[in-house]
Design an enzyme around this catalytic site. Structure first.
Site, PDB file in Angstrom:
ATOM      1  N   GLY A   1       0.778  -1.236   0.000  1.00 56.05           N
ATOM      2  CA  GLY A   1       0.000   0.000   0.000  1.00 56.05           C
ATOM      3  C   GLY A   1       0.810   1.287   0.000  1.00 56.05           C
TER       4      GLY A   1
ATOM      5  N   ASP B   1      -4.816   2.225  10.649  1.00 55.84           N
ATOM      6  CA  ASP B   1      -6.226   1.903  10.905  1.00 55.84           C
ATOM      7  C   ASP B   1      -6.332   1.299  12.307  1.00 55.84           C
ATOM      8  OD1 ASP B   1      -8.909   1.265  10.707  1.00 55.84           O
ATOM      9  OD2 ASP B   1      -8.650  -0.325   9.234  1.00 55.84           O
TER      10      ASP B   1
ATOM     11  N   LYS C   1      -6.644   7.013  10.160  1.00 61.57           N
ATOM     12  CA  LYS C   1      -8.097   6.851  10.216  1.00 61.57           C
ATOM     13  C   LYS C   1      -8.572   7.103  11.630  1.00 61.57           C
ATOM     14  CE  LYS C   1     -10.172   3.720   6.978  1.00 61.57           C
ATOM     15  NZ  LYS C   1     -10.687   2.380   6.700  1.00 61.57           N
TER      16      LYS C   1
ATOM     17  N   PHE D   1     -13.793   3.421   3.723  1.00 63.22           N
ATOM     18  CA  PHE D   1     -12.828   2.622   2.967  1.00 63.22           C
ATOM     19  C   PHE D   1     -12.353   3.407   1.750  1.00 63.22           C
ATOM     20  CE2 PHE D   1     -11.222  -0.683   0.173  1.00 63.22           C
ATOM     21  CZ  PHE D   1     -10.379  -1.340   1.054  1.00 63.22           C
TER      22      PHE D   1
HETATM   23  P1  5GP Z   1      -3.897  -1.680  10.424  1.00 63.41           P
HETATM   24  O1  5GP Z   1      -2.937  -2.775  10.728  1.00 63.41           O
HETATM   25  O2  5GP Z   1      -3.484  -0.324  10.911  1.00 63.41           O
HETATM   26  O3  5GP Z   1      -5.299  -2.019  10.802  1.00 63.41           O
HETATM   27  O4  5GP Z   1      -4.054  -1.661   8.885  1.00 63.41           O
HETATM   28  C1  5GP Z   1      -3.191  -1.089   8.054  1.00 63.41           C
HETATM   29  C2  5GP Z   1      -3.395  -1.665   6.667  1.00 63.41           C
HETATM   30  O5  5GP Z   1      -4.785  -1.956   6.395  1.00 63.41           O
HETATM   31  C3  5GP Z   1      -2.999  -0.630   5.679  1.00 63.41           C
HETATM   32  O6  5GP Z   1      -1.619  -0.751   5.371  1.00 63.41           O
HETATM   33  C4  5GP Z   1      -3.884  -0.940   4.507  1.00 63.41           C
HETATM   34  O7  5GP Z   1      -3.260  -1.898   3.687  1.00 63.41           O
HETATM   35  C5  5GP Z   1      -5.130  -1.536   5.102  1.00 63.41           C
HETATM   36  N1  5GP Z   1      -6.243  -0.548   5.194  1.00 63.41           N
HETATM   37  C6  5GP Z   1      -6.772   0.015   6.303  1.00 63.41           C
HETATM   38  N2  5GP Z   1      -7.755   0.892   5.998  1.00 63.41           N
HETATM   39  C7  5GP Z   1      -7.845   0.880   4.647  1.00 63.41           C
HETATM   40  C8  5GP Z   1      -8.690   1.590   3.699  1.00 63.41           C
HETATM   41  O8  5GP Z   1      -9.546   2.429   3.999  1.00 63.41           O
HETATM   42  N3  5GP Z   1      -8.471   1.301   2.383  1.00 63.41           N
HETATM   43  C9  5GP Z   1      -7.536   0.402   1.959  1.00 63.41           C
HETATM   44  N4  5GP Z   1      -7.435   0.203   0.649  1.00 63.41           N
HETATM   45  N5  5GP Z   1      -6.736  -0.272   2.815  1.00 63.41           N
HETATM   46  C10 5GP Z   1      -6.887  -0.030   4.141  1.00 63.41           C
HETATM   47 MG    MG Z   2      -0.863  -2.103   3.849  1.00 59.05          MG
END
Ligand code: 5GP
Ligand code: MG
Length: 180
Positions: free
Chosen positions: A38, A96, A124, A145
Site C-alpha cells: 500500500g 487503521d 483513520k 474505505f
Molecule cells: P492496520 O494494521 O493499521 O489495521 O491496517 C493497516 C493496513 O490496512 C494498511 O496498510 C492498509 O493496507 C489496510 N487498510 C486500512 N484501511 C484501509 C482503507 O480504507 N483502504 C484500503 N485500501 N486499505 C486499508
Molecule cells: Mg498495507
C-alpha cells in the site's frame, strides 16, 4: 467514486510530511522502510523529498484478505535490509487498527534498530487496537474505505493518482468482476 483528496492535495501533504521528517532527523542518515504494497506510491514520492542520506528497504505486510475489513496480519521480512544500529523510519499508507505498524516496529527493534518511528499518509479516526500512534501523519480521515495513491481494493485502484471513497455498489461490482 467520490474524490477525498486530489492529486494536488496529496502532493502538498507529502511535501509537508517530508518537511516534518527532515526537521526531526536533520542530516543524520536514515533507514527508510516501505510497508508493501500500500505504501508504494507514497514511498516513491516521499523518499525523493527527504534531504538526509538514506538506506531504503521494504517489508511485506498484509492484513486485508481481499475484503474491506482487517483480517489475519501476515508479515514477510525476507526482503528486509539490515537495520542493526540504524535509525529506522517505517512508511505505510494508512494507520487503521494500528496492528501492522505496531508489529513491524517491534520487529525492527528485535533486529537491533537504534530507534523506530513511523510515517503514514492517512490516519483513520477510528477505534485503534494498539497503544502506539504514528509519529508523522499527512492527513486525518474519517472511518471510510478509501482507494487510490497506492491503496487497493482486491489489488485494484492502486494506480489512481488521487484518493477516493468506494461506494458499497462499487465494492460489490469490483468483487463480482474479480470473481469472473
Ligand atoms: P492496520 O494494521 O493499521 O489495521 O491496517 C493497516 C493496513 O490496512 C494498511 O496498510 C492498509 O493496507 C489496510 N487498510 C486500512 N484501511 C484501509 C482503507 O480504507 N483502504 C484500503 N485500501 N486499505 C486499508
Ligand atoms: Mg498495507
Amino acid at each position: 467514486m467520490r474524490t477525498l483528496l486530489s492529486e494536488a492535495e496529496l502532493h502538498a501533504g507529502v511535501q509537508q510530511l517530508a518537511s516534518e521528517i527532515d526537521n526531526h532527523y536533520g542530516p543524520r542518515p536514515l533507514t527508510v522502510i516501505a510497508i508493501m504494497t500500500g505504501s508504494l506510491v507514497l514511498f516513491a514520492d516521499l523518499i525523493r523529498r527527504l534531504s538526509m542520506p538514506q538506506r531504503v528497504g521494504v517489508v511485506q505486510a498484509s492484513s486485508y484478505r481481499g475484503g474491506t475489513t482487517s483480517g489475519q496480519l501476515q508479515v514477510d521480512a525476507a526482503m528486509m535490509i539490515d537495520v542493526k544500529g540504524r535509525d529506522v523510519l517505517l512508511v505505510d499508507d494508512i494507520f487503521d487498527t494500528g496492528k501492522t505498524l505496531d508489529r513491524v516496529s517491534g520487529m525492527m527493534l528485535e533486529h537491533g534498530a537504534t530507534s523506530v518511528k513511523t510515517a503514514v499518509l492517512l490516519h483513520k479516526l477510528t477505534q485503534h487496537s494498539v497503544e502506539m500512534r504514528p509519529d508523522f501523519v499527512a492527513f486525518e480521515i474519517a472511518d471510510e474505505f478509501v482507494v487510490g495513491y497506492g491503496l487497493d481494493y482486491m489489488d485494484m485502484y492502486r494506480n489512481l493518482p488521487y484518493l477516493a471513497v468506494l461506494s458499497p455498489a462499487e465494492i460489490e461490482s469490483t468483487a463480482a468482476e474479480s470473481e469472473a
